[in-house]
Motif scaffolding. Structure first.
Motif, PDB file in Angstrom:
ATOM      1  N   ASP A  85      19.899  33.492  38.732  1.00  0.00           N
ATOM      2  CA  ASP A  85      21.083  34.188  38.247  1.00  0.00           C
ATOM      3  C   ASP A  85      21.662  34.818  39.603  1.00  0.00           C
ATOM      4  O   ASP A  85      23.056  34.703  39.647  1.00  0.00           O
ATOM      5  CB  ASP A  85      20.989  35.160  37.312  1.00  0.00           C
ATOM      6  CG  ASP A  85      20.289  34.727  36.175  1.00  0.00           C
ATOM      7  OD1 ASP A  85      20.817  33.322  35.824  1.00  0.00           O
ATOM      8  OD2 ASP A  85      19.794  35.314  35.098  1.00  0.00           O
ATOM      9  N   VAL A  88      23.472  32.023  41.683  1.00  0.00           N
ATOM     10  CA  VAL A  88      24.803  31.522  41.128  1.00  0.00           C
ATOM     11  C   VAL A  88      25.885  32.710  41.072  1.00  0.00           C
ATOM     12  O   VAL A  88      27.004  32.437  41.188  1.00  0.00           O
ATOM     13  CB  VAL A  88      24.509  31.062  39.671  1.00  0.00           C
ATOM     14  CG1 VAL A  88      25.595  30.619  38.902  1.00  0.00           C
ATOM     15  CG2 VAL A  88      23.450  29.924  39.563  1.00  0.00           C
ATOM     16  N   SER A  89      25.582  34.031  40.911  1.00  0.00           N
ATOM     17  CA  SER A  89      26.428  34.865  40.982  1.00  0.00           C
ATOM     18  C   SER A  89      27.279  35.051  42.467  1.00  0.00           C
ATOM     19  O   SER A  89      28.198  35.767  42.219  1.00  0.00           O
ATOM     20  CB  SER A  89      25.952  36.392  40.639  1.00  0.00           C
ATOM     21  OG  SER A  89      24.650  36.646  41.800  1.00  0.00           O
ATOM     22  N   ARG A  90      26.802  34.395  43.481  1.00  0.00           N
ATOM     23  CA  ARG A  90      27.408  34.563  44.610  1.00  0.00           C
ATOM     24  C   ARG A  90      28.441  33.432  44.846  1.00  0.00           C
ATOM     25  O   ARG A  90      29.400  33.460  45.771  1.00  0.00           O
ATOM     26  CB  ARG A  90      26.443  34.603  45.674  1.00  0.00           C
ATOM     27  CG  ARG A  90      25.314  35.593  45.647  1.00  0.00           C
ATOM     28  CD  ARG A  90      24.310  35.562  46.824  1.00  0.00           C
ATOM     29  NE  ARG A  90      23.328  36.702  46.888  1.00  0.00           N
ATOM     30  CZ  ARG A  90      22.393  36.942  47.599  1.00  0.00           C
ATOM     31  NH1 ARG A  90      22.009  35.944  48.604  1.00  0.00           N
ATOM     32  NH2 ARG A  90      21.583  37.895  47.440  1.00  0.00           N
ATOM     33  N   ARG A  95      30.353  31.484  39.324  1.00  0.00           N
ATOM     34  CA  ARG A  95      29.947  32.690  38.664  1.00  0.00           C
ATOM     35  C   ARG A  95      30.607  33.006  37.522  1.00  0.00           C
ATOM     36  O   ARG A  95      29.966  33.671  36.424  1.00  0.00           O
ATOM     37  CB  ARG A  95      29.601  33.743  39.690  1.00  0.00           C
ATOM     38  CG  ARG A  95      30.973  34.226  40.149  1.00  0.00           C
ATOM     39  CD  ARG A  95      30.880  35.076  41.369  1.00  0.00           C
ATOM     40  NE  ARG A  95      32.292  35.603  41.806  1.00  0.00           N
ATOM     41  CZ  ARG A  95      32.324  36.492  42.913  1.00  0.00           C
ATOM     42  NH1 ARG A  95      31.248  36.905  43.480  1.00  0.00           N
ATOM     43  NH2 ARG A  95      33.302  36.690  43.253  1.00  0.00           N
ATOM     44  N   SER A  96      31.759  32.849  37.418  1.00  0.00           N
ATOM     45  CA  SER A  96      32.501  33.068  36.205  1.00  0.00           C
ATOM     46  C   SER A  96      32.288  32.463  35.124  1.00  0.00           C
ATOM     47  O   SER A  96      32.128  33.010  34.005  1.00  0.00           O
ATOM     48  CB  SER A  96      34.285  33.054  36.556  1.00  0.00           C
ATOM     49  OG  SER A  96      34.642  33.951  37.755  1.00  0.00           O
ATOM     50  N   TYR A  98      29.432  30.458  34.553  1.00  0.00           N
ATOM     51  CA  TYR A  98      28.029  30.865  34.107  1.00  0.00           C
ATOM     52  C   TYR A  98      27.909  32.117  33.509  1.00  0.00           C
ATOM     53  O   TYR A  98      27.193  32.046  32.724  1.00  0.00           O
ATOM     54  CB  TYR A  98      27.224  30.615  35.480  1.00  0.00           C
ATOM     55  CG  TYR A  98      25.823  30.964  35.275  1.00  0.00           C
ATOM     56  CD1 TYR A  98      24.805  29.692  34.874  1.00  0.00           C
ATOM     57  CD2 TYR A  98      25.241  31.778  35.755  1.00  0.00           C
ATOM     58  CE1 TYR A  98      23.744  29.937  34.599  1.00  0.00           C
ATOM     59  CE2 TYR A  98      23.771  32.119  35.344  1.00  0.00           C
ATOM     60  CZ  TYR A  98      22.932  31.368  34.910  1.00  0.00           C
ATOM     61  OH  TYR A  98      21.840  31.419  34.598  1.00  0.00           O
ATOM     62  N   SER A  99      28.543  33.035  34.051  1.00  0.00           N
ATOM     63  CA  SER A  99      28.169  34.492  33.529  1.00  0.00           C
ATOM     64  C   SER A  99      28.841  34.545  32.054  1.00  0.00           C
ATOM     65  O   SER A  99      28.179  35.136  30.877  1.00  0.00           O
ATOM     66  CB  SER A  99      28.796  35.506  34.388  1.00  0.00           C
ATOM     67  OG  SER A  99      30.217  35.267  34.154  1.00  0.00           O
ATOM     68  N   LYS A 102      26.497  32.496  29.828  1.00  0.00           N
ATOM     69  CA  LYS A 102      25.289  33.017  29.506  1.00  0.00           C
ATOM     70  C   LYS A 102      25.158  34.195  28.580  1.00  0.00           C
ATOM     71  O   LYS A 102      24.219  34.488  27.841  1.00  0.00           O
ATOM     72  CB  LYS A 102      24.653  33.657  31.015  1.00  0.00           C
ATOM     73  CG  LYS A 102      23.244  33.966  31.022  1.00  0.00           C
ATOM     74  CD  LYS A 102      22.893  34.359  32.222  1.00  0.00           C
ATOM     75  CE  LYS A 102      21.248  35.144  32.343  1.00  0.00           C
ATOM     76  NZ  LYS A 102      20.176  34.004  31.728  1.00  0.00           N
TER      77      LYS A 102
END
Length: 210
Positions: A85, A88-90, A95-96, A98-99, A102
């Motif tokens: 996570d 991916v957040s980087r 990240r947009s 995926y978050s 999720k």
């Protein structure tokens, strides 16, 4: 002619649900069978058996879900998921997406999720017009700061496709909680009111007489 019409509609009531159910199951099985492509060619069931047997993809998908779930449930698995996570957040665009996915997945599939808590009766889209909706939680953060009364988050599904709908915030006092289960409410919505849930008062009365 009246008898022929009656027989025709009776036949449709029997055949149409069977055909649609078979079509949906065939589509789902065919879609999941595509997961077999991740296996080496020598391990392909079609190659080993010499003919195609539908359904192996369903078994493989269930095994993958069980294995991943078992790994993600222990200490080291949670650490790996957290590291993934963070990685991916980087990534700017990923990240947009995926978050968001999720957060929705955690709400729908986690044991502590808040999705579809209770079926309620609300006035929508205007006063005097009623529909069945679902409480999904309570507003919080900045939104809650602007709301003075007690509000709840409401999902108003569309008919006959309940996967699309509207998210609204309503006063809790304006929502009438229903005793019907979530499954019964969804059937009621999908059927456009044709398949009505049983009256809880009559159901309780029948239990007493038994």
């Amino acid at each position: 002619m009246a008898a022929l019409r009656k027989w025709l509609f009776s036949g449709l009531l029997v055949i149409v649900p069977v055909i649609i159910t078979a079509w949906v199951l065939t589509w789902v099985v065919g879609l999941l069978d595509q997961t077999l492509e991740i296996l080496p060619e020598a391990w392909q069931p079609d190659r080993l058996l010499g003919f195609h047997v539908p359904g192996f993809g369903v078994v493989l998908t269930l095994l993958i879900l069980l294995v991943v779930g078992a790994l993600a449930s222990n200490f080291f698995g949670r650490k790996l998921v957290a590291m993934g996570d963070a990685l991916v957040s980087r990534i700017p665009v990923v990240r947009s997406i995926y978050s968001s996915v999720k957060q929705v997945s955690e709400t729908l599939f986690s044991e502590s999720g808040n999705a579809f808590r209770t079926a309620v009766l609300v006035q929508w889209p205007r006063d005097g017009v009623w529909t069945v909706a679902f409480i999904t939680g309570q507003p919080n953060g900045e939104v809650a700061g602007y709301l003075r009364d007690e509000f709840v988050s409401i999902y108003v599904p569309t008919t006959p496709n309940p996967t699309s709908g509207y998210f609204v915030l309503m006063r809790k006092s304006e929502c009438i909680e229903l005793e019907m289960s979530i499954d019964e409410a969804l059937k009621y919505i999908v059927s456009m009111g044709v398949v009505a849930p049983p009256d809880p008062v009559l159901a309780d009365a029948s239990r007493v007489t038994e």
